[in-house]
Design a protein around this motif. Structure first.
Motif, PDB file in Angstrom:
ATOM      1  N   THR A 240       0.871  -1.171   0.000  1.00 44.75           N
ATOM      2  CA  THR A 240       0.000   0.000   0.000  1.00 44.75           C
ATOM      3  C   THR A 240       0.910   1.223   0.000  1.00 44.75           C
ATOM      4  O   THR A 240       1.746   1.367   0.899  1.00 44.75           O
ATOM      5  N   ALA A 241       0.782   2.065  -1.013  1.00 46.59           N
ATOM      6  CA  ALA A 241       1.648   3.245  -1.129  1.00 46.59           C
ATOM      7  C   ALA A 241       0.815   4.463  -1.490  1.00 46.59           C
ATOM      8  O   ALA A 241       0.001   4.416  -2.419  1.00 46.59           O
ATOM      9  N   THR A 242       1.008   5.546  -0.752  1.00 44.51           N
ATOM     10  CA  THR A 242       0.256   6.773  -0.999  1.00 44.51           C
ATOM     11  C   THR A 242       1.187   7.900  -1.440  1.00 44.51           C
ATOM     12  O   THR A 242       2.377   7.904  -1.125  1.00 44.51           O
ATOM     13  N   GLU A 243       0.612   8.848  -2.165  1.00 37.67           N
ATOM     14  CA  GLU A 243       1.324  10.059  -2.589  1.00 37.67           C
ATOM     15  C   GLU A 243       0.380  11.232  -2.411  1.00 37.67           C
ATOM     16  O   GLU A 243      -0.790  11.174  -2.818  1.00 37.67           O
ATOM     17  N   GLN A 244       0.876  12.314  -1.779  1.00 35.12           N
ATOM     18  CA  GLN A 244       0.077  13.522  -1.586  1.00 35.12           C
ATOM     19  C   GLN A 244       0.925  14.727  -1.967  1.00 35.12           C
ATOM     20  O   GLN A 244       2.044  14.877  -1.460  1.00 35.12           O
ATOM     21  N   VAL A 245       0.391  15.574  -2.848  1.00 34.11           N
ATOM     22  CA  VAL A 245       1.176  16.679  -3.398  1.00 34.11           C
ATOM     23  C   VAL A 245       0.342  17.957  -3.393  1.00 34.11           C
ATOM     24  O   VAL A 245      -0.854  17.938  -3.734  1.00 34.11           O
ATOM     25  N   LEU A 246       0.991  19.061  -3.023  1.00 34.47           N
ATOM     26  CA  LEU A 246       0.374  20.379  -3.110  1.00 34.47           C
ATOM     27  C   LEU A 246       1.338  21.313  -3.837  1.00 34.47           C
ATOM     28  O   LEU A 246       2.514  21.411  -3.467  1.00 34.47           O
ATOM     29  N   LEU A 247       0.857  21.976  -4.867  1.00 37.89           N
ATOM     30  CA  LEU A 247       1.688  22.895  -5.646  1.00 37.89           C
ATOM     31  C   LEU A 247       1.553  24.311  -5.108  1.00 37.89           C
ATOM     32  O   LEU A 247       0.494  24.931  -5.208  1.00 37.89           O
ATOM     33  N   GLY A 248       2.619  24.809  -4.495  1.00 35.68           N
ATOM     34  CA  GLY A 248       2.627  26.161  -3.957  1.00 35.68           C
ATOM     35  C   GLY A 248       2.177  26.223  -2.511  1.00 35.68           C
ATOM     36  O   GLY A 248       1.269  25.498  -2.102  1.00 35.68           O
ATOM     37  N   ARG A 249       2.824  27.103  -1.758  1.00 27.70           N
ATOM     38  CA  ARG A 249       2.392  27.365  -0.389  1.00 27.70           C
ATOM     39  C   ARG A 249       1.262  28.383  -0.398  1.00 27.70           C
ATOM     40  O   ARG A 249       0.855  28.862  -1.456  1.00 27.70           O
ATOM     41  N   THR A 250       0.744  28.725   0.753  1.00 28.10           N
ATOM     42  CA  THR A 250      -0.382  29.659   0.836  1.00 28.10           C
ATOM     43  C   THR A 250      -0.029  30.986   0.171  1.00 28.10           C
ATOM     44  O   THR A 250       0.997  31.597   0.479  1.00 28.10           O
ATOM     45  N   GLY A 251      -0.871  31.415  -0.762  1.00 27.81           N
ATOM     46  CA  GLY A 251      -0.659  32.686  -1.446  1.00 27.81           C
ATOM     47  C   GLY A 251       0.476  32.688  -2.452  1.00 27.81           C
ATOM     48  O   GLY A 251       0.902  33.746  -2.898  1.00 27.81           O
ATOM     49  N   GLU A 252       0.940  31.513  -2.834  1.00 21.84           N
ATOM     50  CA  GLU A 252       2.107  31.402  -3.713  1.00 21.84           C
ATOM     51  C   GLU A 252       1.723  30.715  -5.014  1.00 21.84           C
ATOM     52  O   GLU A 252       0.854  29.839  -5.049  1.00 21.84           O
ATOM     53  N   GLU A 253       2.381  31.090  -6.109  1.00 25.52           N
ATOM     54  CA  GLU A 253       2.178  30.425  -7.377  1.00 25.52           C
ATOM     55  C   GLU A 253       2.696  28.983  -7.287  1.00 25.52           C
ATOM     56  O   GLU A 253       3.594  28.690  -6.507  1.00 25.52           O
ATOM     57  N   PRO A 254       2.139  28.070  -8.093  1.00 24.00           N
ATOM     58  CA  PRO A 254       2.523  26.671  -7.977  1.00 24.00           C
ATOM     59  C   PRO A 254       3.907  26.366  -8.532  1.00 24.00           C
ATOM     60  O   PRO A 254       4.378  27.033  -9.464  1.00 24.00           O
ATOM     61  N   GLY A 255       4.548  25.378  -7.945  1.00 27.27           N
ATOM     62  CA  GLY A 255       5.740  24.791  -8.530  1.00 27.27           C
ATOM     63  C   GLY A 255       5.337  23.647  -9.446  1.00 27.27           C
ATOM     64  O   GLY A 255       4.160  23.474  -9.778  1.00 27.27           O
ATOM     65  N   ARG A 256       6.321  22.851  -9.849  1.00 27.01           N
ATOM     66  CA  ARG A 256       6.065  21.735 -10.765  1.00 27.01           C
ATOM     67  C   ARG A 256       6.442  20.413 -10.100  1.00 27.01           C
ATOM     68  O   ARG A 256       7.468  20.325  -9.418  1.00 27.01           O
ATOM     69  N   TRP A 257       5.591  19.402 -10.322  1.00 25.28           N
ATOM     70  CA  TRP A 257       5.821  18.073  -9.754  1.00 25.28           C
ATOM     71  C   TRP A 257       5.624  17.022 -10.834  1.00 25.28           C
ATOM     72  O   TRP A 257       4.674  17.088 -11.620  1.00 25.28           O
ATOM     73  N   THR A 258       6.537  16.056 -10.879  1.00 29.11           N
ATOM     74  CA  THR A 258       6.423  14.928 -11.797  1.00 29.11           C
ATOM     75  C   THR A 258       6.583  13.652 -10.989  1.00 29.11           C
ATOM     76  O   THR A 258       7.594  13.477 -10.301  1.00 29.11           O
ATOM     77  N   GLY A 259       5.589  12.775 -11.047  1.00 26.51           N
ATOM     78  CA  GLY A 259       5.638  11.548 -10.266  1.00 26.51           C
ATOM     79  C   GLY A 259       5.459  10.318 -11.142  1.00 26.51           C
ATOM     80  O   GLY A 259       4.541  10.256 -11.970  1.00 26.51           O
ATOM     81  N   THR A 260       6.336   9.337 -10.964  1.00 26.35           N
ATOM     82  CA  THR A 260       6.268   8.089 -11.717  1.00 26.35           C
ATOM     83  C   THR A 260       6.136   6.914 -10.756  1.00 26.35           C
ATOM     84  O   THR A 260       6.897   6.818  -9.789  1.00 26.35           O
ATOM     85  N   THR A 261       5.170   6.055 -11.013  1.00 20.36           N
ATOM     86  CA  THR A 261       4.960   4.852 -10.222  1.00 20.36           C
ATOM     87  C   THR A 261       5.062   3.636 -11.124  1.00 20.36           C
ATOM     88  O   THR A 261       4.371   3.559 -12.149  1.00 20.36           O
ATOM     89  N   ARG A 262       5.919   2.694 -10.739  1.00 21.18           N
ATOM     90  CA  ARG A 262       6.050   1.439 -11.482  1.00 21.18           C
ATOM     91  C   ARG A 262       6.021   0.290 -10.486  1.00 21.18           C
ATOM     92  O   ARG A 262       6.829   0.238  -9.558  1.00 21.18           O
TER      93      ARG A 262
END
Length: 227
Positions: free
Chosen positions: A127-149
């Motif tokens: 069982t594997a989970t991933e949780q992502v949030l782009l940008g902190r409060t009031g901030e423009e988003p960053g970029r995230w790339t996730g690969t699961t195999r």
């Protein structure tokens, strides 16, 4: 910074799990927090662009391992250049692995690449989970790339890449999710289920659930509703 973590779980006397190898270096320390559980503890702020982290987990037959982290990770841009930060989880599982770490927050200007590669023996449970949030409060988003195999008993079961944030091919503002959550489970099959912005899709020996949205707490609850 180069970070390396290694944990080995083995069936011991009486069927209890022992951890003969528990070590970490660089930005992460490892602490045993239960009979078959460890927590990853950040020893430095980050990751920063250019940082490289590898987490190797081995769960032998008859052993159980739960992996958690103490706090959310905040991915920050490189001080110089445009280099991504990278975190790879490499898992070899013949027993049972429960991997549920705290969210990753990707700050403006940062690009974080996350990867999970799991090799499962016949009868293994993951069982594997991933949780992502782009940008902190009031901030423009960053970029995230996730690969699961995930490879189960020598057969590819899941191989997927999700890209979010500025520069990702599927990022189409203004309708673009800043939050993402997913869970992949191998060990007990389940059918298709939808709820709100989440969907659970079946695998041969398990399922994968995903959700996208504007707020992290909302997508996490949505995935939990179908998991």
């Amino acid at each position: 910074m180069r970070t390396r973590v290694e944990v080995v779980a083995r069936r011991g006397p009486g069927g209890r799990t022992v951890l003969p190898v528990v070590r970490g270096s660089g930005q992460l320390a490892v602490r045993r927090t239960g009979p078959s559980a460890v927590h990853l503890v950040a020893t430095a702020f980050g990751p920063l662009g250019g940082d490289d982290a590898e987490i190797r987990l081995v769960v032998e037959e008859g052993a159980v391992l739960a992996v958690r982290s103490v706090a959310a990770a905040v991915a920050l841009p490189a001080r110089d250049g445009d280099r991504p930060s990278v975190q790879r989880v490499l898992a070899e599982v013949a027993g049972e692995l429960d991997l549920r770490m705290e969210p990753t927050v990707v700050a403006r200007g940062a690009h974080h690449r996350a990867g999970l590669t799991a090799e499962l023996a016949a009868g293994a449970v993951l069982t594997a989970t991933e949780q992502v949030l782009l940008g902190r409060t009031g901030e423009e988003p960053g970029r995230w790339t996730g690969t699961t195999r995930v490879v189960a008993d020598g057969r590819p079961l899941v191989h997927t890449t999700v890209g979010l944030g500025p520069g990702a091919p599927a990022w189409l503002p203004p309708v673009a999710p800043r939050a993402y959550a997913s869970t992949v489970h191998v060990g007990q099959a389940a059918g298709v289920l939808t709820a709100g912005d989440a969907v659970r899709l079946p695998l041969d020996t398990g399922w994968v659930a995903t959700a996208w949205g504007a707020e992290l707490h909302t997508v996490v609850r949505a995935v939990e509703a179908v998991a």
